[in-house]
Design an enzyme around this catalytic site. Structure first.
Site, PDB file in Angstrom:
ATOM      1  N   ASP A  33      41.882 -31.252   8.577  1.00  0.00           N
ATOM      2  CA  ASP A  33      42.389 -32.256   9.545  1.00  0.00           C
ATOM      3  C   ASP A  33      42.702 -33.592   8.879  1.00  0.00           C
ATOM      4  OD1 ASP A  33      39.640 -32.859   9.298  1.00  0.00           O
ATOM      5  OD2 ASP A  33      39.281 -33.050  11.463  1.00  0.00           O
ATOM      6  N   SER A  62      18.679 -42.598  27.166  1.00  0.00           N
ATOM      7  CA  SER A  62      18.871 -41.240  26.663  1.00  0.00           C
ATOM      8  C   SER A  62      17.766 -40.344  27.211  1.00  0.00           C
ATOM      9  CB  SER A  62      18.822 -41.227  25.134  1.00  0.00           C
ATOM     10  OG  SER A  62      18.593 -39.911  24.690  1.00  0.00           O
ATOM     11  N   GLY A  86      26.632 -28.461  13.719  1.00  0.00           N
ATOM     12  CA  GLY A  86      28.054 -28.333  13.392  1.00  0.00           C
ATOM     13  C   GLY A  86      28.901 -28.033  14.614  1.00  0.00           C
ATOM     14  N   LEU A  87      28.364 -28.326  15.807  1.00  0.00           N
ATOM     15  CA  LEU A  87      29.117 -28.050  17.040  1.00  0.00           C
ATOM     16  C   LEU A  87      29.665 -29.342  17.650  1.00  0.00           C
ATOM     17  CD1 LEU A  87      26.715 -25.377  18.580  1.00  0.00           C
ATOM     18  CD2 LEU A  87      28.762 -25.020  17.197  1.00  0.00           C
ATOM     19  N   SER A  88      29.607 -30.418  16.860  1.00  0.00           N
ATOM     20  CA  SER A  88      30.218 -31.691  17.241  1.00  0.00           C
ATOM     21  C   SER A  88      29.600 -32.343  18.464  1.00  0.00           C
ATOM     22  CB  SER A  88      31.727 -31.530  17.468  1.00  0.00           C
ATOM     23  OG  SER A  88      32.329 -31.161  16.280  1.00  0.00           O
ATOM     24  N   SER A  89      28.274 -32.419  18.468  1.00  0.00           N
ATOM     25  CA  SER A  89      27.629 -33.118  19.581  1.00  0.00           C
ATOM     26  C   SER A  89      28.015 -34.594  19.577  1.00  0.00           C
ATOM     27  CB  SER A  89      26.107 -32.958  19.509  1.00  0.00           C
ATOM     28  OG  SER A  89      25.635 -33.441  18.280  1.00  0.00           O
ATOM     29  N   GLU A 144      33.386 -43.161  14.523  1.00  0.00           N
ATOM     30  CA  GLU A 144      32.752 -42.525  13.354  1.00  0.00           C
ATOM     31  C   GLU A 144      33.048 -43.331  12.091  1.00  0.00           C
ATOM     32  OE1 GLU A 144      30.898 -39.684  13.168  1.00  0.00           O
ATOM     33  OE2 GLU A 144      31.169 -38.945  15.212  1.00  0.00           O
ATOM     34  N   ASP A 190      37.418 -32.839  15.972  1.00  0.00           N
ATOM     35  CA  ASP A 190      36.296 -32.657  16.905  1.00  0.00           C
ATOM     36  C   ASP A 190      36.544 -33.378  18.228  1.00  0.00           C
ATOM     37  OD1 ASP A 190      35.332 -31.450  14.665  1.00  0.00           O
ATOM     38  OD2 ASP A 190      33.861 -33.005  14.205  1.00  0.00           O
ATOM     39  N   TYR A 217      30.749 -35.646   2.522  1.00  0.00           N
ATOM     40  CA  TYR A 217      31.995 -35.516   3.294  1.00  0.00           C
ATOM     41  C   TYR A 217      33.000 -36.576   2.822  1.00  0.00           C
ATOM     42  CZ  TYR A 217      35.064 -35.069   7.369  1.00  0.00           C
ATOM     43  OH  TYR A 217      36.156 -34.872   8.192  1.00  0.00           O
TER      44      TYR A 217
END
Ligand code: GLA
Length: 383
Positions: A37, A68, A121-124, A157, A169, A219
């Site tokens: 991306d 939270s 890795g599920l983009s919370s 981010e 994401d 990254y």
């Protein structure tokens, strides 16, 4: 009403004495197209049925109050003095607020709850940014469209978390449609929906339950290596703006030493961009065996060339490779932990999970978690 939505509303009343409007935003999987991306390439994500929920109510002053549910923590801030917080969940909220601050007429109360496993890795985090952006946009009628909200999440981010991530994401969380994956061109931001028809097969996630530290530094390093390859390519091919514009032949020409890291990283990306188009064709032709082979090829590339895997992820991919009922498996997302994505015959799913879990527990002392993936709708109001 959904039990989770009720729970968020109740928490909001208990914390702030106000009735909340609730919005939710999903996590994502990515079928193929990893680390493409931010190189202007293609990705093939889908939103999943795990979400971050935010309940919001308006205030008449300029104060922001956050609660939270997962962390049982409260944070108070002023719109004109937003600062990065030691509690990372709050930094995401305040980061998005900062990027929208000029337009926010008032403060608000916000209650947050998520059932996307963090660090898997599920983009919370992208789901959180998208839920916040979408909710504030609706509540204060700010008139951003979904793509603009995705860009705000991505900027959050970059500027507040320190990860120079791509757009995948946040895009996926905001644009998901039930039972569909999306092929996104990360340069033009054009996208097409594909039905995911897997017949006797399904996608299953196996969660290593590890997320190795330094993942964000690694990254950003990978991104810098891609940029340095682009700079080398530009010497010979001035039209090259990103690795999207390069072929393997051009790379061989521009970086003749194939042992250089920028060569290896760029070569992975160029090949991975090609794999996305191939997999789209295979999916449309119903050739799942070929889809699975490309998933294995992606894993191999992420492990050996891009070097973003880890022993737990490699273990899980190796463990399924010899089962004929598993057509493909690979690590998914940024890397260094999180989940593997597996394309598995439905009748074999339970047996696969039982077999792999036992070995994983013995080898790493960790109880494996698994999720069968359902593709779901993107960010939306839910009350
Ligand atoms: C993370 C980033 C994405 C993407 C993936 C790797 O999830 O947030 O932008 O780069 O890693 O494909």
């Amino acid at each position: 009403m959904d039990a989770i939505v009720n729970q968020v509303k109740e928490n909001h009343i208990n914390q702030f004495g106000q009735v909340a409007q609730v919005y939710r935003s999903p996590g994502r999987i990515n079928i193929i197209g990893e680390h493409t991306d931010y190189n202007d390439g293609f990705v093939l994500p889908g939103a999943i049925d795990r979400y971050v929920y935010v309940g919001i109510s308006k205030r008449s002053d300029k104060t922001i109050k956050l609660y939270s549910v997962n962390f049982e923590e409260t944070i108070v801030s002023a719109i004109d003095r937003l600062e990065v917080q030691s509690a990372q969940w709050a930094s995401y909220v305040l980061g998005v607020c900062q990027l929208m601050a000029k337009e926010l007429p008032h403060g608000f109360e916000m209650t947050i709850y998520g059932d996307i496993p963090v660090g898997a890795g599920l983009s919370s985090s992208a789901a959180l940014e998208s839920a916040i952006g979408y909710g504030l946009n609706e509540l204060f009628d700010l008139k951003y469209n979904r793509m603009q909200l995705a860009k705000i999440g991505q900027q959050c981010e970059h500027q507040f978390i320190g990860v120079r991530c791509g757009i995948m994401d946040q895009f996926a969380s905001l644009h998901g449609i039930e039972n569909k994956v999306m092929k996104l061109d990360c340069r033009s931001l054009d996208y097409t929906y594909f039905p995911l028809e897997l017949g006797a097969y399904e996608f299953v996630l196996l969660n290593t339950k590890v997320s190795h530290s330094l993942a964000s530094t690694a990254y950003n390093d990978r991104r810098a290596q891609c940029e340095s390859a682009v700079a080398r390519l530009q010497v010979r091919y001035p039209h090259v703006q990103s690795l999207r514009d390069a072929s393997v032949e051009m790379l061989n020409d521009a970086v003749p030493d194939q042992k250089e890291q920028s060569y290896i990283k760029a070569r992975f990306v160029i090949e991975e961009i090609q794999r996305v188009s191939m997999v789209c064709d295979f999916l449309q032709a119903g050739n799942l065996e070929a889809v699975g082979k490309e998933m294995y090829a992606t894993h191999q590339g992420l492990k050996e060339m891009y070097q973003v895997s880890c022993e737990e992820l490699d273990y899980l991919v190796d463990a399924v490779q010899d089962f004929p009922e598993v057509l493909g498996a690979r690590m998914m997302g940024g890397g260094f932990g999180g989940c593997t994505l597996n394309l598995v015959k439905t009748s074999f799913v339970d047996e696969m999970i039982a077999k792999v879990s036992a070995g994983y527990q013995t080898t790493f002392g960790i109880a494996l978690e698994s999720y069968v993936v359902r593709l779901s709708h993107g960010t939306a109001p839910v009350s």
